[in-house]
Design an enzyme around this catalytic site. Structure first.
Site, mmCIF file in Angstrom:
data_model
loop_
_atom_site.group_PDB
_atom_site.id
_atom_site.type_symbol
_atom_site.label_atom_id
_atom_site.label_comp_id
_atom_site.label_asym_id
_atom_site.label_seq_id
_atom_site.Cartn_x
_atom_site.Cartn_y
_atom_site.Cartn_z
ATOM 1 N N ARG A 177 0.808 -1.217 0.000
ATOM 2 C CA ARG A 177 0.000 0.000 0.000
ATOM 3 C C ARG A 177 0.843 1.270 0.000
ATOM 4 O O ARG A 177 0.380 2.342 0.383
ATOM 5 C CB ARG A 177 -1.002 -0.005 1.158
ATOM 6 C CG ARG A 177 -1.912 -1.236 1.159
ATOM 7 C CD ARG A 177 -3.124 -1.079 2.049
ATOM 8 N NE ARG A 177 -4.007 -0.020 1.579
ATOM 9 C CZ ARG A 177 -4.882 -0.146 0.580
ATOM 10 N NH1 ARG A 177 -4.961 -1.287 -0.092
ATOM 11 N NH2 ARG A 177 -5.648 0.861 0.241
ATOM 12 N N LEU A 178 2.088 1.153 -0.459
ATOM 13 C CA LEU A 178 2.953 2.327 -0.614
ATOM 14 C C LEU A 178 2.817 2.809 -2.064
ATOM 15 O O LEU A 178 3.756 2.788 -2.857
ATOM 16 C CB LEU A 178 4.399 1.965 -0.274
ATOM 17 C CG LEU A 178 4.612 1.490 1.166
ATOM 18 C CD1 LEU A 178 6.052 1.059 1.381
ATOM 19 C CD2 LEU A 178 4.229 2.602 2.148
#
Length: 199
Positions: A177-178
């Site tokens: 989720r970066l």
């Protein structure tokens, strides 16, 4: 998968590149976008429409002026939209004021539609109550008879709108989720500024 929107200060160039990949990868309607408008009570209203025209003026789509979106855009000409390509793990968000396309643009696009879609534009009182499916089918049959032997012209209640973007945001899914994310903001001189955003 590269986040090529960092390589340009031109969001339309980046959009074209991503759309070309979406056309190659998506099975159905790569030009589909969720369109958000504002109703008479100030509440947001959203639905999926198809992008049917793009140039440096903005993102164009077509509809019945009597539809909910047609009425809402006429009363409050501003909108937001999002393209989401799940298979590519990408999305693009746009927002800005809305303007009508020209009569010539609407005529030209209407002429490209399948004949039955053009008949349907006459037969459908979009977004209003329908008593039965038969009622719609009868209306279609009546307009097929009316335009037998000729090309159906564009109805006066059918036209297009263009979102003139003030911002265009690109989002690329990344591990853990970066995500990779940047927004382009329109400037008064016609240029754009690009800002990387936290995911």
């Amino acid at each position: 998968m590269s986040s090529d929107f960092h390589a340009t200060d031109d969001p339309f160039q980046a959009f074209d590149a991503w759309m070309a990949e979406a056309v190659a990868a998506e099975v159905n309607d790569p030009n589909a976008m969720a369109l958000a408008t504002v109703d008479a009570d100030g509440l947001p209203d959203v639905r999926v429409v198809l992008l049917n025209g793009l140039d440096r003026r903005g993102f164009a789509f077509y509809t019945n002026l009597g539809s909910a979106k047609g009425r809402e855009l006429t009363a409050q000409p501003k909108a937001a939209a999002v393209f989401h390509w799940k298979s590519l793990r990408r999305q693009i968000r746009i927002r800005g004021p809305v303007e009508r396309v020209t009569e010539a643009e609407a005529d030209a696009y209407f002429a490209t539609r399948p004949r039955l879609s053009r008949i349907g534009a006459w037969a459908s009182r979009q977004s209003t109550p329908l008593g039965s499916r038969r009622e719609l089918e009868d209306a279609v049959a009546a307009f097929e008879t009316r335009f037998e032997g000729e090309e159906p012209p564009r109805p006066p209640h059918w036209t297009g709108f263009r979102i003139v973007p003030i911002s265009i945001e690109f989002w690329q899914d990344m591990p853990f989720r970066l995500h990779d994310r940047a927004t382009f903001a329109a400037q008064p001189d016609g240029s754009w500024t690009r800002t990387r955003l936290y995911p």
